[in-house]
Design an enzyme around this catalytic site. Structure first.
Site, PDB file in Angstrom:
ATOM      1  CG  ASP A 185       7.339  -3.400   1.764  1.00 34.59           C
ATOM      2  OD1 ASP A 185       8.468  -2.865   1.814  1.00 34.59           O
ATOM      3  OD2 ASP A 185       6.456  -3.240   2.620  1.00 34.59           O
ATOM      4  CD  GLN A 227       6.525   0.600   8.658  1.00 30.51           C
ATOM      5  OE1 GLN A 227       6.775   1.257   7.663  1.00 30.51           O
ATOM      6  NE2 GLN A 227       7.402  -0.226   9.191  1.00 30.51           N
ATOM      7  CE  LYS A 286       9.671   2.388   5.438  1.00 26.45           C
ATOM      8  NZ  LYS A 286       8.870   1.248   5.864  1.00 26.45           N
TER       9      LYS A 286
END
Ligand code: NAP
Length: 281
Positions: A119, A96, A52
């Site tokens: 997200d 995460q 990422k």
């Protein structure tokens, strides 16, 4: 049959995003910033986070990883998120997953400002998506949606069957297709006759986690089939769709690997840029 090339679609999207970041830099004299919090040293999470960061830097975003040991107390993580919420140089925050057991995932999700929630997991974004308002959308279903739209720009009236109802994939996928005026059926482990449901579909999105669950004789001729599944087997990585069989009937199909996966990271970058743009309004 169209083999939907996720790598190519992701490369094209990243190129567009790179241009956009350059324009934003000229307009605002700053670039969007993505901050990822990584807790613990689980190998897959470390790899995802590194990928990422690399992808973010490639399109010109400011990118930062904050690492905590897996013994970190929950309140320290929440405090850090609150600091990042206030930091104007941070456009997007991602924690995460999975988290160590002693940290409450939902508390973490709800502490991230919905305006920085790249997200799309915050209840406010979930609610906005289901109400049809502007929101961050979870990266994997967003990537699936963009690939489907490339194959079939007008989805109005199409019958879509989503296999799997997770908050991460199935539910947001259903909302995105509903917004496009599809007639959407969401199926799950208690669905009585999955094959019959799938056979009705113009579009199937499989997000289950069972290798090759969706068979060739479950798919209507010329359906679009998107395979979200990633399953490790003796024969390597396979999806939730029996690729060889389904490729003989479908109009378009994503491979595993090389389908949905690459678009997921590209959509994270898109979400970061979109959060930045909303913050400048
Ligand atoms: P999840 O949270 O485990 O949800 C699985 C869903 O499948 C549940 O709704 C479950 O139903 C349903 N299900 C289980 N068995 C079924 C059956 N026999 N028939 C119909 N539905 C069934 O999974 P997820 O997080 O959505 O992930 C799904 C897959 O996508 C996994 O393989 C994962 O690794 C992969 N994935 C890929 C990406 C990517 O970037 N490509 C990203 C995320 C996830 P119930 O609700 O009734 O239990």
């Amino acid at each position: 049959m169209i083999l939907i090339d996720g790598k190519k679609a992701a490369t094209e999207l990243r190129q567009e995003l790179k241009q956009e970041v350059m324009q934003l830099k000229t307009q605002h004299n700053k670039v969007p910033g993505l901050t990822v919090i990584l807790i613990g040293d689980m190998a897959p999470s470390q790899i995802y986070v590194k990928n990422k960061e690399k992808a973010a830097k490639e399109v010109g975003l400011k990118s930062e990883i904050i690492k905590f040991p897996d013994t970190i107390e929950e309140n320290i993580v929440l405090k850090k998120i609150e600091e990042l919420n206030e930091d104007v140089s941070v456009s997007g925050i991602l924690v995460q997953l999975p988290l160590p057991k002693h940290i409450d995932k939902q508390k973490v999700i709800e502490t991230i400002s919905p305006l920085k929630d790249v997200d799309g997991f915050h209840p406010m974004n979930v609610g906005n998506l289901s109400s049809g308002y502007e929101s961050s959308v979870p990266c994997t279903p967003l990537g699936c949606y963009l690939m489907i739209k490339k194959i079939e720009p007008n989805l109005s009236g199409k019958k879509a069957v989503i296999v799997g109802r997770s908050n991460l994939n199935g539910k947001p996928m259903a909302q995105l297709l509903l917004k496009e005026n599809c007639t959407v059926t969401v199926t799950h482990s208690k669905t009585k006759d999955l094959k019959t449901e799938c056979l009705e579909a113009d579009i199937i999105v499989a997000a289950v986690g069972i290798p090759e669950l969706v068979k060739g004789d479950w798919v209507k001729k010329d359906a679009i089939v998107i395979d979200v599944g990633i399953n490790k087997t003796e024969n390597g990585l396979v999806g939730d769709v029996a690729f060889d069989e389904v490729s003989k009937v479908a109009k378009a199909l994503t491979p595993v690997p090389g389908g949905v996966g690459p678009m997921t990271i590209a959509c994270l970058l898109k979400n970061t840029i979109d959060c930045f743009k909303r913050s400048q309004k």
